[in-house]
Design a protein around this motif. Structure first.
Motif, PDB file in Angstrom:
ATOM      1  N   PRO A 134       0.841  -1.195   0.000  1.00  0.00           N
ATOM      2  CA  PRO A 134       0.000   0.000   0.000  1.00  0.00           C
ATOM      3  C   PRO A 134       0.879   1.248   0.000  1.00  0.00           C
ATOM      4  O   PRO A 134       1.938   1.273   0.625  1.00  0.00           O
ATOM      5  N   LEU A 135       0.447   2.272  -0.687  1.00  0.00           N
ATOM      6  CA  LEU A 135       1.219   3.512  -0.765  1.00  0.00           C
ATOM      7  C   LEU A 135       1.531   4.071   0.621  1.00  0.00           C
ATOM      8  O   LEU A 135       2.605   4.626   0.854  1.00  0.00           O
ATOM      9  N   GLY A 136       0.579   3.914   1.559  1.00  0.00           N
ATOM     10  CA  GLY A 136       0.769   4.443   2.904  1.00  0.00           C
ATOM     11  C   GLY A 136       1.871   3.760   3.685  1.00  0.00           C
ATOM     12  O   GLY A 136       2.330   4.285   4.710  1.00  0.00           O
ATOM     13  N   ASP A 137       2.306   2.587   3.224  1.00  0.00           N
ATOM     14  CA  ASP A 137       3.360   1.845   3.922  1.00  0.00           C
ATOM     15  C   ASP A 137       4.743   2.078   3.335  1.00  0.00           C
ATOM     16  O   ASP A 137       5.739   1.607   3.894  1.00  0.00           O
ATOM     17  N   VAL A 138       4.812   2.771   2.200  1.00  0.00           N
ATOM     18  CA  VAL A 138       6.108   2.965   1.530  1.00  0.00           C
ATOM     19  C   VAL A 138       7.081   3.713   2.434  1.00  0.00           C
ATOM     20  O   VAL A 138       8.252   3.343   2.570  1.00  0.00           O
ATOM     21  N   ASN A 139       6.598   4.768   3.095  1.00  0.00           N
ATOM     22  CA  ASN A 139       7.484   5.569   3.948  1.00  0.00           C
ATOM     23  C   ASN A 139       8.055   4.756   5.106  1.00  0.00           C
ATOM     24  O   ASN A 139       9.269   4.720   5.323  1.00  0.00           O
ATOM     25  N   LYS A 140       7.171   4.095   5.866  1.00  0.00           N
ATOM     26  CA  LYS A 140       7.622   3.421   7.087  1.00  0.00           C
ATOM     27  C   LYS A 140       8.208   2.036   6.859  1.00  0.00           C
ATOM     28  O   LYS A 140       9.034   1.572   7.653  1.00  0.00           O
TER      29      LYS A 140
END
Length: 223
Positions: A134-140
């Motif tokens: 998911p895009l929201g997990d790319v950072n972390k």
């Protein structure tokens, strides 16, 4: 009035100059400090997924020729590059979200490209990264976990697609061993015209079915 016009003209020239030399200013920062992906106010976009792209897909998206030629400057192999493209689910979800919100939902999607300083580093990191996320997990789960690494970040808005390009090296290293590959990618992205409809990405190879990572929330479609 004339002075204002001159200032705007000077500003536009500077912007064009910066775009013509996208790799002229490379600033590396620790993975904990470098900026990640931005999502704006539409939280639902974070659940949309991206998947690891194949080499030929990246060349196709960047409008670069396939590696048939022996000239690496014209047809680079990008052996230390990993890219993530929107999945079919993401492309269609963006379209549906835009429709359901009566045009208020974003149509913008994201492409993420990592240029590692060596093929060995890429292989080691890539083995710990999921093929789809998911895009929201790319950072972390991708950027922040690069402990002991330094990253240089570049962002390009190209119509409905925003490109995030990261150069990745071991902390404390001087220079960047893959600078030529990074330069080619940055110049290619900078030269791209705006994408008016990213559903065209559905035509890329290996995008033949709608799929979503099992960790993503269920999506209910109304008829």
């Amino acid at each position: 009035m004339e002075e204002k016009v001159k200032k705007n003209t000077t500003k536009n020239k500077k912007q064009k100059h910066n775009q013509s030399k996208p790799s002229s200013d490379i600033s590396f920062k620790p993975s904990s400090d470098v900026k990640g992906l931005k999502f704006g106010s539409q939280i639902i976009v974070k659940s949309f997924t991206v998947r690891r792209a194949r080499h030929l897909e990246l060349l196709s998206l960047l409008s670069l020729p396939p590696p048939a030629t022996k000239n690496p400057e014209i047809s680079p192999e990008f052996l230390s590059v990993t890219a993530y493209f929107p999945t079919n689910f993401t492309i269609l979800a963006h379209r549906a979200w835009h429709t359901l919100t009566l045009g208020m939902g974003t149509r913008k999607s994201k492409v993420v490209v990592f240029v590692f300083e060596s093929e060995t580093m890429k292989t080691a990191v890539e083995s710990n990264w999921p093929p789809e996320i998911p895009l929201g997990d790319v950072n972390k789960k991708m950027i922040r976990v690069l402990k002991g690494c330094e990253l240089a970040r570049f962002k390009f808005r190209k119509g409905c697609i925003t490109f995030y390009v990261y150069g990745v090296r071991n902390a404390g290293n001087n220079g960047f061993a893959a600078v030529e590959g990074l330069k080619v990618i940055l110049q290619s992205v900078s030269a791209l015209k705006d994408f008016l409809d990213h559903t065209a990405m559905l035509a890329l190879p290996h995008q033949k079915s709608i799929h979503c990572n099992s960790r993503c929330p269920d999506v209910t479609m109304a008829h």
